[in-house]
Write an enzyme that holds these catalytic residues in place. Structure first.
Site, mmCIF file in Angstrom:
data_model
loop_
_atom_site.group_PDB
_atom_site.id
_atom_site.type_symbol
_atom_site.label_atom_id
_atom_site.label_comp_id
_atom_site.label_asym_id
_atom_site.label_seq_id
_atom_site.Cartn_x
_atom_site.Cartn_y
_atom_site.Cartn_z
ATOM 1 N N PHE A 55 5.839 30.839 59.689
ATOM 2 C CA PHE A 55 5.733 29.450 60.127
ATOM 3 C C PHE A 55 4.364 28.925 59.728
ATOM 4 C CE2 PHE A 55 8.158 26.607 62.954
ATOM 5 C CZ PHE A 55 9.403 27.205 62.865
ATOM 6 N N GLN A 113 1.310 14.696 67.102
ATOM 7 C CA GLN A 113 1.658 15.342 65.838
ATOM 8 C C GLN A 113 2.837 14.688 65.122
ATOM 9 O OE1 GLN A 113 3.531 19.533 65.790
ATOM 10 N NE2 GLN A 113 1.536 19.767 64.835
ATOM 11 N N HIS A 141 5.467 15.668 62.474
ATOM 12 C CA HIS A 141 6.020 16.833 61.793
ATOM 13 C C HIS A 141 6.363 16.413 60.368
ATOM 14 C CE1 HIS A 141 8.675 20.111 60.747
ATOM 15 N NE2 HIS A 141 8.430 20.718 61.886
ATOM 16 N N LEU A 150 14.760 16.338 63.258
ATOM 17 C CA LEU A 150 13.885 17.399 62.763
ATOM 18 C C LEU A 150 14.588 18.393 61.847
ATOM 19 C CD1 LEU A 150 10.894 18.284 63.299
ATOM 20 C CD2 LEU A 150 11.935 20.200 64.491
ATOM 21 N N GLU A 197 10.452 23.792 60.400
ATOM 22 C CA GLU A 197 9.518 24.430 59.482
ATOM 23 C C GLU A 197 10.054 25.799 59.044
ATOM 24 O OE1 GLU A 197 5.384 23.419 60.611
ATOM 25 O OE2 GLU A 197 5.251 25.574 60.883
ATOM 26 N N ARG A 203 0.602 21.425 60.062
ATOM 27 C CA ARG A 203 1.458 20.240 59.956
ATOM 28 C C ARG A 203 0.701 18.973 59.614
ATOM 29 N NH1 ARG A 203 5.532 21.628 64.988
ATOM 30 N NH2 ARG A 203 6.644 23.225 63.828
ATOM 31 N N HIS A 238 6.440 13.821 66.549
ATOM 32 C CA HIS A 238 7.074 15.044 67.031
ATOM 33 C C HIS A 238 6.518 15.593 68.334
ATOM 34 C CE1 HIS A 238 9.268 18.754 66.654
ATOM 35 N NE2 HIS A 238 8.170 19.483 66.557
ATOM 36 N N ARG A 263 -1.073 21.099 66.780
ATOM 37 C CA ARG A 263 -0.399 22.310 67.249
ATOM 38 C C ARG A 263 0.247 23.052 66.084
ATOM 39 N NH1 ARG A 263 4.926 23.616 68.342
ATOM 40 N NH2 ARG A 263 5.754 21.502 68.411
HETATM 41 C C1 LIG Z 1 13.739 18.712 67.548
HETATM 42 C C2 LIG Z 1 12.624 19.570 68.068
HETATM 43 C C3 LIG Z 1 12.467 20.873 67.597
HETATM 44 C C4 LIG Z 1 11.416 21.673 68.082
HETATM 45 N N1 LIG Z 1 11.288 22.966 67.619
HETATM 46 C C5 LIG Z 1 10.305 23.764 68.141
HETATM 47 C C6 LIG Z 1 10.180 25.137 67.755
HETATM 48 O O1 LIG Z 1 10.961 25.663 66.972
HETATM 49 N N2 LIG Z 1 9.190 25.869 68.297
HETATM 50 C C7 LIG Z 1 8.306 25.347 69.192
HETATM 51 O O2 LIG Z 1 7.431 26.056 69.668
HETATM 52 N N3 LIG Z 1 8.411 24.050 69.584
HETATM 53 C C8 LIG Z 1 9.388 23.265 69.086
HETATM 54 N N4 LIG Z 1 9.486 21.941 69.505
HETATM 55 C C9 LIG Z 1 8.628 21.476 70.589
HETATM 56 C C10 LIG Z 1 9.155 21.984 71.907
HETATM 57 O O3 LIG Z 1 10.544 22.130 71.852
HETATM 58 C C11 LIG Z 1 8.816 21.036 73.059
HETATM 59 O O4 LIG Z 1 7.450 20.752 73.040
HETATM 60 C C12 LIG Z 1 9.160 21.703 74.379
HETATM 61 O O5 LIG Z 1 10.500 22.135 74.385
HETATM 62 C C13 LIG Z 1 8.901 20.810 75.585
HETATM 63 O O6 LIG Z 1 9.351 21.503 76.725
HETATM 64 P P1 LIG Z 1 9.034 21.001 78.191
HETATM 65 O O7 LIG Z 1 9.556 22.047 79.102
HETATM 66 O O8 LIG Z 1 7.618 20.641 78.285
HETATM 67 O O9 LIG Z 1 9.866 19.655 78.326
HETATM 68 P P2 LIG Z 1 11.357 19.242 77.888
HETATM 69 O O10 LIG Z 1 12.153 20.381 77.377
HETATM 70 O O11 LIG Z 1 11.213 18.052 77.022
HETATM 71 O O12 LIG Z 1 11.991 18.840 79.253
HETATM 72 C C14 LIG Z 1 11.537 17.733 80.000
HETATM 73 C C15 LIG Z 1 12.256 17.739 81.319
HETATM 74 O O13 LIG Z 1 11.671 16.766 82.149
HETATM 75 C C16 LIG Z 1 12.671 16.001 82.769
HETATM 76 N N5 LIG Z 1 12.096 14.679 83.058
HETATM 77 C C17 LIG Z 1 11.346 13.892 82.255
HETATM 78 N N6 LIG Z 1 10.986 12.766 82.907
HETATM 79 C C18 LIG Z 1 11.524 12.858 84.142
HETATM 80 C C19 LIG Z 1 11.524 12.021 85.269
HETATM 81 N N7 LIG Z 1 10.896 10.848 85.262
HETATM 82 N N8 LIG Z 1 12.200 12.421 86.372
HETATM 83 C C20 LIG Z 1 12.861 13.609 86.393
HETATM 84 N N9 LIG Z 1 12.886 14.436 85.350
HETATM 85 C C21 LIG Z 1 12.220 14.071 84.240
HETATM 86 C C22 LIG Z 1 13.824 16.001 81.805
HETATM 87 O O14 LIG Z 1 15.040 15.793 82.488
HETATM 88 C C23 LIG Z 1 13.737 17.412 81.233
HETATM 89 O O15 LIG Z 1 14.437 18.314 82.057
HETATM 90 C C24 LIG Z 1 10.523 21.146 69.030
HETATM 91 C C25 LIG Z 1 10.693 19.844 69.504
HETATM 92 C C26 LIG Z 1 11.716 19.053 69.014
HETATM 93 C C27 LIG Z 1 11.824 17.632 69.508
#
Ligand SMILES: Cc1cc2nc3c(=O)[nH]c(=O)nc-3n(C[C@H](O)[C@H](O)[C@H](O)COP(=O)(O)OP(=O)(O)OC[C@H]3O[C@@H](n4cnc5c(N)ncnc54)[C@H](O)[C@@H]3O)c2cc1C
Length: 594
Positions: free
Chosen positions: A117, A237, A239, A249, A252, A283, A364, A406
């Site tokens: 990666f 960031q 991507h 997306l 990578e 990135r 991203h 990142r």
């Molecule tokens: C398409 C894509 C591919 C990616 N691929 C990778 C990868 O391969 N490797 C890597 O390391 N990272 C990757 N990332 C980044 C990574 O996936 C995210 O940064 C990470 O999953 C965020 O996780 P989180 O638990 O912080 O929040 P999230 O998984 O975004 O979850 C947010 C949660 O908060 C809740 N929420 C939000 N606002 C409220 C509110 N007001 N009230 C109640 N609930 C709320 C939502 O319901 C949800 O459950 C990727 C991101 C994307 C978009």
């Protein structure tokens, strides 16, 4: 009267970070997760490429290399003590996921398989190293399902489809949160001794984004409204490889498997920008290179995209040129990148085994967010003053491990490592803590705002405000920035905030499933987060990581080797660079060469 619930610990958000925190807290205290989405619809489930950990299953690797790569990738703004925690704790966190039942891909010997990666290197040879543990191109999906099942097993209580709209403070202590039950439209108060916010990112501020519709900066806006600071928001960031033109997306991992970026002249242009690791540079570097190629007229057919080529014949030609023995087959592409095949066929009509994929950079990931210390405790100033009982983890938090940029796979690692720390901290804290009393009528303020939105009868629809915000932020607070441009964006955002407050129109004036009202509330959150982002971008007069100022093209360690703290004081935003960067691993800032 709002219904009141009481739990020792509340977690807002059911992505990887929230579920990991809840899992750990639930082992000793009464814990609930509140999520506006059904948990397994959280954005974590879309993460494709992998989770970074120096397991060294396929070749030599070490946590020290992982930590150094993270610091270098961060353009030296990442806190080095946080990078150390990430890199050391990643190893057993991944094994823990495996033991919970996560179906990782395997090597022939049965170990967890790893792939390359961007920015992850063997620090001795400087060549890319295989550090990303993966489950096809659905790694996040597997993490989310595994953690959710384990939370159910531990009897975590879930409030699904409850939208949190406020944090209740009593003086300087958190007492609970207010949520709208989406089904009924009724308000609920959740009182808790300890609260973790894990609400994810806010890519929906920009026109082209890989982020789900729900990533709207709800928590960052609540923070500003409650007079709490945010950190490093200008570092967002882009991507390099979003599918053209919609921004979905393309992991990578495609380049990790050997895919290369090609311009209209058929050149592998990354050879010019990052001679050593080329397409696998960090990135920010790759996104800028793509923009420059497009700007110089070398986009495909003169348009705003370039090609990502993972056709086996192309990849194998470059592998042979580099003297590598490895070869890529059509089956590899089909087996290792099944979702990518599906996306490109569905959304672009392109079969990556036979055709190059059209791509452009896409908004991203938020490097900045709610400032925390290494224990996921929220801090209220640059002197590390902790707010007892309040925690943040995952993308919404700024530990800061990712600094100005990142590395791929480090977010999933961040979720499990710091989510786990948040859960452990809540557990410890609740043993001796009492509930903080709820103030009188804790829902009054937010209820008034929701009523205003529900009954809004002005002339501007939310969708119009949203479109303008996303365009101006894309044009002026995107990959490249200038003072004039950012100021223009800031002026526009403030005008749009004014429209939002005084001239909004809403169709649905009811209560049940009023997505019209909740999306408008989210728009208000996006606008406030956009304003703070633009202001931070204006004040940081240097270029570092994802923040690239054309009028200040150099990194300026003398004046800006510090985190940006954005304070909300009497309704006005103020920016101060008063949180120092931790340099405790001894990596002095250097020019980054890839
Ligand atoms: C398409 C894509 C591919 C990616 N691929 C990778 C990868 O391969 N490797 C890597 O390391 N990272 C990757 N990332 C980044 C990574 O996936 C995210 O940064 C990470 O999953 C965020 O996780 P989180 O638990 O912080 O929040 P999230 O998984 O975004 O979850 C947010 C949660 O908060 C809740 N929420 C939000 N606002 C409220 C509110 N007001 N009230 C109640 N609930 C709320 C939502 O319901 C949800 O459950 C990727 C991101 C994307 C978009």
């Amino acid at each position: 009267m709002a219904q009141v619930h009481q739990f020792d610990a509340i977690v807002v958000g059911a992505g990887g970070a929230g579920l990991m925190a809840a899992l750990y807290a639930s082992r000793g205290i009464k814990t609930a997760v509140i999520s506006k989405l059904y948990p397994t619809r959280s954005h974590t489930g879309t993460a494709q490429g992998g989770i970074g950990a120096a397991l060294g299953n396929l070749e030599p690797d070490s946590w020290e290399w992982h930590a150094f790569d993270t610091v270098k990738g961060s353009d030296y703004l990442g806190d080095q003590n946080a990078a150390k925690v990430l890199a050391t704790e990643a190893i057993d966190a991944v094994i823990e996921l495996e033991l919970m039942g996560l179906p990782f891909d395997r090597t022939e010997e049965g170990r967890i398989s790893q792939r390359r990666f961007g920015g992850h290197t063997n620090n001795e040879t400087k060549q890319p190293v295989r550090r990303a543990c993966h489950s096809a191109d659905r790694t996040g999906h597997m993490i989310l399902q595994t953690l959710y099942q384990n939370c159910i097993k531990e009897n975590v209580t879930f409030f699904d489809e409850f939208h949190v709209v406020d944090l209740i403070m009593n003086g300087d202590r958190p007492a609970g949160v207010v949520a709208v039950e989406i089904d009924s439209g009724e308000l609920h108060v959740f009182q808790a001794k300890a609260i973790t916010f894990a609400t994810g990112g806010w890519g929906r501020i920009w026109q082209t984004t890989s982020n789900a519709h729900t990533l709207t900066g709800d928590a960052t806006a609540i923070w500003l409204r409650r007079g709490l600071p945010l950190e490093d928001l200008e570092f967002f960031q882009f991507h390099p490889t979003g599918l053209y033109p919609i921004g979905v997306l393309i992991t990578e991992g495609v380049r990790g498997e050997g895919g290369v970026l090609i311009n209209d002249r058929g050149e592998r242009f990354m050879e010019r920008y990052a001679p050593t690791i080329k397409d696998l540079a960090s990135r920010d570097v790759v996104s800028r290179a793509i923009y420059l190629e497009i700007r110089d007229g070398r986009g495909i057919k003169g348009k705003d995209y370039v090609h990502l080529d993972v056709r086996p014949e192309t990849v194998n030609r470059y592998l042979a040129e580099a003297g590598e023995e490895r070869r890529l087959t059509a089956e590899d592409v089909i087996n290792k990148l099944p979702d990518i095949l599906d996306f490109t066929k569905t959304y672009a009509g392109v079969d990556p085994v036979k055709q190059p994929i059209p791509i452009q950079p896409t908004a991203h990931y938020a490097m900045g967010g709610i400032p925390t210390n290494l224990n996921a405790e929220v801090i209220r100033d640059g002197s590390e003053t902790v707010i007892p009982g309040l925690y943040a983890a995952g993308e919404v938090a700024c530990v800061s491990v990712h600094g100005a940029n990142r590395l791929g796979t480090n977010s999933l690692t961040d979720l499990v490592v710091f989510g786990r720390r948040a859960g452990q901290q809540m557990l410890d804290y609740c043993k001796n803590a009492d509930f903080v009393a709820l103030p009188d009528n804790p829902t009054a303020e937010v209820e008034a705002e929701l009523d205003r939105i529900r009954n809004a009868s002005g002339s501007v629809r939310g969708i119009e405000i949203r479109k303008k915000m996303r365009k101006v932020m894309m044009d002026h607070v995107g990959v490249f920035r200038t003072e004039d441009g950012i100021q223009k964006a800031l002026d526009t955002i403030r005008q749009l905030q004014d429209d939002f407050r005084n001239n909004l129109s809403i169709d649905d004036h009811g209560y049940r499933y009023n997505s019209d009202m909740l999306e408008a509330w989210e728009l208000g959150a996006l606008l406030d987060t956009a304003e703070a982002t633009a202001l931070a971008a204006l004040e940081r007069k240097e270029s570092r990581g994802a923040h690239s100022r054309e009028d200040f093209p150099k990194r300026d360690d003398e004046n800006y080797l510090a985190h940006t703290m954005i304070y909300s004081e009497a309704g006005k935003l103020a920016v101060r660079f008063d949180r120092p960067v931790d340099l405790s691993l001894g990596y002095e800032p250097k020019e980054r060469v890839y």
